[in-house]
Motif scaffolding. Structure first.
Motif, PDB file in Angstrom:
ATOM      1  N   LYS A   1      62.664 -27.247 -56.161  1.00 31.18           N
ATOM      2  CA  LYS A   1      63.948 -26.903 -56.856  1.00 31.18           C
ATOM      3  C   LYS A   1      64.990 -25.982 -55.413  1.00 31.18           C
ATOM      4  O   LYS A   1      66.380 -26.166 -55.382  1.00 31.18           O
ATOM      5  CB  LYS A   1      63.273 -25.095 -57.561  1.00 31.18           C
ATOM      6  CG  LYS A   1      64.787 -24.121 -58.243  1.00 31.18           C
ATOM      7  CD  LYS A   1      63.921 -23.432 -59.948  1.00 31.18           C
ATOM      8  CE  LYS A   1      65.757 -22.237 -59.498  1.00 31.18           C
ATOM      9  NZ  LYS A   1      65.092 -21.601 -61.280  1.00 31.18           N
ATOM     10  N   PHE A   2      64.398 -25.541 -54.479  1.00 31.73           N
ATOM     11  CA  PHE A   2      65.048 -25.159 -53.629  1.00 31.73           C
ATOM     12  C   PHE A   2      65.618 -26.185 -52.318  1.00 31.73           C
ATOM     13  O   PHE A   2      66.601 -25.804 -52.571  1.00 31.73           O
ATOM     14  CB  PHE A   2      63.712 -24.663 -52.454  1.00 31.73           C
ATOM     15  CG  PHE A   2      64.358 -24.413 -50.291  1.00 31.73           C
ATOM     16  CD1 PHE A   2      65.868 -23.731 -50.370  1.00 31.73           C
ATOM     17  CD2 PHE A   2      64.412 -25.412 -49.960  1.00 31.73           C
ATOM     18  CE1 PHE A   2      65.645 -23.243 -48.793  1.00 31.73           C
ATOM     19  CE2 PHE A   2      64.188 -25.786 -48.382  1.00 31.73           C
ATOM     20  CZ  PHE A   2      65.228 -24.824 -48.199  1.00 31.73           C
ATOM     21  N   ILE A   3      65.005 -27.308 -52.461  1.00 28.15           N
ATOM     22  CA  ILE A   3      65.751 -28.861 -51.896  1.00 28.15           C
ATOM     23  C   ILE A   3      67.098 -28.943 -52.526  1.00 28.15           C
ATOM     24  O   ILE A   3      68.336 -28.893 -52.497  1.00 28.15           O
ATOM     25  CB  ILE A   3      65.369 -29.584 -51.599  1.00 28.15           C
ATOM     26  CG1 ILE A   3      63.876 -29.544 -50.738  1.00 28.15           C
ATOM     27  CG2 ILE A   3      65.633 -31.081 -51.396  1.00 28.15           C
ATOM     28  CD1 ILE A   3      65.362 -29.368 -49.188  1.00 28.15           C
ATOM     29  N   THR A   4      67.074 -28.706 -53.955  1.00 27.38           N
ATOM     30  CA  THR A   4      67.692 -29.172 -55.362  1.00 27.38           C
ATOM     31  C   THR A   4      69.620 -27.854 -54.829  1.00 27.38           C
ATOM     32  O   THR A   4      70.620 -28.485 -54.958  1.00 27.38           O
ATOM     33  CB  THR A   4      67.250 -28.962 -56.483  1.00 27.38           C
ATOM     34  OG1 THR A   4      65.986 -29.648 -56.409  1.00 27.38           O
ATOM     35  CG2 THR A   4      68.521 -29.461 -57.319  1.00 27.38           C
ATOM     36  N   ALA A   5      69.060 -26.750 -54.897  1.00 26.78           N
ATOM     37  CA  ALA A   5      70.044 -25.510 -54.800  1.00 26.78           C
ATOM     38  C   ALA A   5      70.233 -25.982 -53.494  1.00 26.78           C
ATOM     39  O   ALA A   5      71.739 -25.053 -53.425  1.00 26.78           O
ATOM     40  CB  ALA A   5      69.189 -24.102 -55.029  1.00 26.78           C
ATOM     41  N   LEU A   6      69.779 -26.199 -52.574  1.00 26.69           N
ATOM     42  CA  LEU A   6      70.566 -26.790 -50.942  1.00 26.69           C
ATOM     43  C   LEU A   6      71.550 -27.608 -51.366  1.00 26.69           C
ATOM     44  O   LEU A   6      72.201 -27.217 -50.761  1.00 26.69           O
ATOM     45  CB  LEU A   6      69.531 -26.785 -50.588  1.00 26.69           C
ATOM     46  CG  LEU A   6      69.656 -26.314 -48.445  1.00 26.69           C
ATOM     47  CD1 LEU A   6      70.533 -25.601 -48.214  1.00 26.69           C
ATOM     48  CD2 LEU A   6      68.508 -26.723 -47.189  1.00 26.69           C
ATOM     49  N   ARG A   7      70.956 -28.487 -51.663  1.00 33.88           N
ATOM     50  CA  ARG A   7      72.148 -29.960 -51.429  1.00 33.88           C
ATOM     51  C   ARG A   7      72.751 -29.765 -52.762  1.00 33.88           C
ATOM     52  O   ARG A   7      74.018 -29.775 -51.926  1.00 33.88           O
ATOM     53  CB  ARG A   7      71.683 -31.173 -52.698  1.00 33.88           C
ATOM     54  CG  ARG A   7      70.152 -31.509 -51.419  1.00 33.88           C
ATOM     55  CD  ARG A   7      69.359 -32.963 -52.257  1.00 33.88           C
ATOM     56  NE  ARG A   7      68.472 -33.805 -51.746  1.00 33.88           N
ATOM     57  CZ  ARG A   7      68.516 -34.433 -50.503  1.00 33.88           C
ATOM     58  NH1 ARG A   7      70.276 -34.818 -50.341  1.00 33.88           N
ATOM     59  NH2 ARG A   7      68.356 -35.089 -49.793  1.00 33.88           N
ATOM     60  N   ARG A   8      73.437 -28.712 -53.826  1.00 34.63           N
ATOM     61  CA  ARG A   8      74.177 -28.593 -54.383  1.00 34.63           C
ATOM     62  C   ARG A   8      74.938 -27.433 -53.703  1.00 34.63           C
ATOM     63  O   ARG A   8      76.440 -27.588 -53.895  1.00 34.63           O
ATOM     64  CB  ARG A   8      73.647 -27.574 -55.446  1.00 34.63           C
ATOM     65  CG  ARG A   8      74.940 -27.531 -56.869  1.00 34.63           C
ATOM     66  CD  ARG A   8      73.936 -27.063 -58.239  1.00 34.63           C
ATOM     67  NE  ARG A   8      73.216 -26.168 -57.577  1.00 34.63           N
ATOM     68  CZ  ARG A   8      71.905 -26.341 -58.485  1.00 34.63           C
ATOM     69  NH1 ARG A   8      71.902 -26.989 -59.496  1.00 34.63           N
ATOM     70  NH2 ARG A   8      71.341 -24.728 -58.925  1.00 34.63           N
ATOM     71  N   ILE A   9      74.974 -26.470 -52.622  1.00 31.14           N
ATOM     72  CA  ILE A   9      75.697 -25.397 -51.677  1.00 31.14           C
ATOM     73  C   ILE A   9      76.287 -26.363 -50.943  1.00 31.14           C
ATOM     74  O   ILE A   9      77.458 -25.747 -50.751  1.00 31.14           O
ATOM     75  CB  ILE A   9      74.752 -24.796 -51.042  1.00 31.14           C
ATOM     76  CG1 ILE A   9      74.075 -24.075 -52.129  1.00 31.14           C
ATOM     77  CG2 ILE A   9      74.732 -23.935 -49.993  1.00 31.14           C
ATOM     78  CD1 ILE A   9      72.756 -22.852 -51.110  1.00 31.14           C
ATOM     79  N   LEU A  10      75.759 -27.304 -49.840  1.00 37.05           N
ATOM     80  CA  LEU A  10      76.491 -28.294 -48.752  1.00 37.05           C
ATOM     81  C   LEU A  10      77.596 -29.193 -49.369  1.00 37.05           C
ATOM     82  O   LEU A  10      77.751 -29.492 -50.355  1.00 37.05           O
ATOM     83  CB  LEU A  10      75.163 -28.815 -48.438  1.00 37.05           C
ATOM     84  CG  LEU A  10      73.981 -28.526 -48.684  1.00 37.05           C
ATOM     85  CD1 LEU A  10      72.910 -29.142 -47.503  1.00 37.05           C
ATOM     86  CD2 LEU A  10      74.444 -27.535 -46.747  1.00 37.05           C
TER      87      LEU A  10
END
Lengths: 359, 359
Positions: A350-359
Motif C-alpha cells: 500500500k505504501f509503495i502504491t501510494a508512493l508511485r501515485r505521488i511521483l
C-alpha cells in the motif's frame, strides 16, 4: 519570571501521527501507520493473553520494584536483578540517567541524526548539549570521543540508530571504549537491539557494564510490540542503578506492562515472526526503492531512511491523504528524506502504491 | 564525582507492601491490603470492560496528547482541553510542575505530615525544601504563607491530605490565596478530591485557575480504582500547561490507561458505590477504634490515621503475619500511628480482628 529558565529553548518532540487522528482529521476509514517503528504484526499474543487474565487487580498499585519482571530479565540476560531498572518506556531510562548523573551546565554529547529525545531530555535536565555530526548516516565515535571535555558527563549512542537505521560495530565500540574516562557515562540506547543483533558484528555492550560508567537501555516497544503499554529497562552496575532508582517515581511502570513484558519475553515464536517479517519487508522495500531510483540507508532495524529527492513535508501530506502515515525528516534537517517503518506485506505494498501515485 | 550532587540526600519512598510480596515472603494465602488507599471495590467495571475490547493496538504508541481523554475531562470540568495535562499517575504532574517552574536552589514549601513525594520530587529537582509543621494534623496555611520568601517558587497543599485525611476548608483557602504573590505556584494535590468534596465546605479550587499560578492535580488511582494503570491529570491555564508539556515525555500515559480513564469517568454507579462503601467503612472503623479507646483523625478520604499508642513498626509486622497489610507511620515520625485504608466490610472486620488479637 514564573517559568524556569531555558524552558522556552526546548523544541517539543513531534510524534508520528496516530491512526485515529488521521481518520478523524481526513475522514479516512483505512489508515496504515508506518511512522513510529512499531511492530506491524501487532502486540505479542502471549502479552495480550496475560492481560486478559489479569484485569481484576487494576485497583492495586504496580510493584514499585518490578520484582518478577526483573527476576526474569536477570535470568535471561545472566545478570542480577540489582543490575536492572525498569522505566515507563526506555524514554524514561534516558531521563533517569540524566537526572541521576548530570548537573546543571554539564555537557552531554549527542549525534546529529539520532533520536531527538536525547537533546530534549538533556535540555530539560539543564545540560549543555554538544552535537557531533554523523558521517554518512553513521555514528562517528572517533569524533565524539575527541569532543569530550572535563565538563562532559554523558554520551548518547543509539545502536542501532534511529532514524538512520545504521549501527556501530563491535570493533568501533571496542576502540571507542578504550579512550573513555571514568568520569562520564556512556549511554547505549539499544531500543532496536533485537533487530541489530542479527548483524554478526553487532557489539555485545554488556561486557562493558562492570566498568561502572556504562548504561544500556532496551525496550518492549519494538520487537515485542508493546509500545502502547510503556515498558523498557536499563542495565548497569548496582551502584549506577541505585542512583537512578533514587530519582525514579515509585510507580513508574504500570501493572499490565510489567506482566505483559514478562509474558512477551517467553514469546519466542512472535519474536521469530517479527524478525522474519522485517527481513522480508526490507528486501521488498529495498527492491522497490531501487526500481524507483531512490537512495536509501541500509538498515539494521525495522525501518528505512530513504531520500525521495523532493520536499518531504509535501510527500508526507500527500501520503497522508492516501491513508499512509510515514515520518518526514524535516525535524532532522533531512529535507528530502522520509523514514518508513517496515509493515506487513499488505502495508508495504500500500505504501509503495501510494508512493508511485505521488511521483 | 560521577553521580549528580545532592542525590545521596534523597531518602527513597517506601511504598505499601504489595500483596504478592507478602504472600511470597510469609507463605500466606489470603492477604488483605489496606496500605495504599486503593479502592477496595476493585477497578471501575466500565474501565475493565473497555480494556477487554481494546487489546489489539498495544503495538501502537499511545496518543501523546491524550486527545479523547482531555476532551472528555474538559467537558465534565467545564474547561478547555488546553487547560489539561495528563500524567503517569498524578505523581508525574508533581514532577512536571517542579521541572517546569523550579530552578536549582529555589524554595518549595511543604507540610510536615503530608505526601512524601513532594519532598522527594523537590530534592530530585534540586530545590530547597522548607517544611512547615501542621497543626493538629491539619495544614496550617497561615504559617505556610508567612514562610514565603523571594526564593519561594512552589507551595504544595494536599487537599484532602495524606496521611492525615484532613482537609482545608473553602474559607481557609480563600484567605490564603489573598496573600499569595504571582511569582510562585500554588499546587493543590486533590488525589482524594472525589471523597473530599462530600464535605460541604470543601473548596472549589478551580475558581483560582485563571490567576495563572495555580495547578490542581487529580487522579484515577483512588475513587476510580485505577492505581495499577497510572493516570492522573493537571489543571491550570493554557500557558502553565504549555510549560509543563514542554518537560513531559511524549508517551507518558499508556494507551490502556487513557481509554480506561475515559470509560471510568462515565461509571457513575461505581463512583457512587465507592463513596457509600467508604462512608460505611469509616463509620464502622471509627466505632471500633472508639470501643478500643484509640484516638483517630476524622477523615475526608478513604483512609484513617489512628494512634495505637505502641510501636507502629511492631504493630505493622504483627498485622502482616496475620495477613493484613497496613501502613506504619514511622516515615512521618508518628511512631505510634498507623494509617489504614477503608476496605470492604469483610476486610475491615479482618483488620479489626487482627488488631484485637495483637493487643
Amino acid at each position: 519570571m514564573l517559568v524556569r529558565k531555558n524552558i522556552l529553548k526546548i523544541k517539543p518532540y513531534i510524534p508520528g501521527k496516530p491512526i485515529e487522528e488521521v481518520q478523524r482529521e481526513l475522514g479516512l476509514k483505512e489508515v496504515v501507520k508506518l511512522a513510529s517503528n512499531e511492530n506491524s504484526l501487532g502486540p505479542s499474543p502471549r502479552a495480550v493473553s496475560y492481560i486478559k487474565k489479569n484485569l481484576k487487580n487494576l485497583n492495586r498499585y504496580p510493584d514499585s520494584t518490578a520484582f518478577y519482571l526483573k527476576q526474569k530479565l536477570a535470568k535471561d540476560l545472566k545478570v542480577k536483578p540489582a543490575n536492572l531498572i525498569t522505566g515507563n518506556g526506555s524514554d524514561e531510562i534516558i531521563t533517569l540517567a540524566l537526572k541521576a548523573f548530570v548537573n546543571e551546565g554539564e555537557e552531554v554529547i549527542i549525534g546529529d541524526t539520532t533520536f531527538l529525545i536525547y537533546k530534549i531530555a538533556s535540555q530539560v535536565a539543564n545540560a549543555k548539549v554538544t552535537i557531533v555530526p554523523m558521517s554518512n548516516f553513521r555514528y562517528d565515535l572517533e569524533t565524539m570521543r575527541k569532543r569530550i571535555t572535563n565538563k562532559t558527563k554523558m554520551i548518547f549512542i543509539a545502536n542501532p540508530d534511529n532514524p538512520t537505521g545504521t549501527y556501530v560495530a563491535r570493533n568501533e565500540v571496542s576502540r571507542f571504549m578504550k579512550g573513555i574516562p571514568k568520569s562520564l557515562i556512556v549511554f547505549f540506547d539499544e531500543a532496536y537491539y533485537e533487530f541489530g543483533r542479527q548483524k554478526k558484528d553487532f557489539p555485545d555492550t554488556m561486557k562493558y557494564l562492570n566498568r561502572g560508567n556504562v548504561i544500556i537501555s532496551r525496550t518492549f516497544s519494538k520487537a515485542y510490540g508493546l509500545s502502547g503499554l510503556r515498558v523498557g529497562y536499563g542495565l548497569s552496575t548496582p551502584e549506577v542503578i541505585g542512583y537512578m532508582d533514587r530519582v525514579r517515581e515509585p510507580f513508574n511502570v504500570n501493572i499490565l506492562a510489567q506482566g505483559a513484558a514478562l509474558a512477551a519475553l517467553d514469546d519466542k515464536q512472535f519474536l521469530k515472526r517479527t524478525l522474519s517479517n522485517t527481513k522480508k519487508g526490507k528486501e521488498f522495500l529495498y527492491k522497490e526503492f531501487d526500481k524507483l531510483g531512490f537512495e536509501y540507508v541500509p538498515s539494521a532495524t525495522n525501518f528505512i531512511l530513504v531520500d525521495l529527492r523532493r520536499d518531504c513535508k509535501k510527500v508526507f501530506k500527500k501520503m497522508l491523504s492516501s491513508g499512509v502515515i510515514v515520518r518526514d525528516m524535516k525535524a532532522w534537517g533531512l529535507d528530502t528524506y522520509i523514514r518508513v517503518t517496515v509493515g506487513t506485506e499488505r502495508e508495504n505494498k500500500k505504501f509503495i502504491t501510494a508512493l508511485r501515485r505521488i511521483l
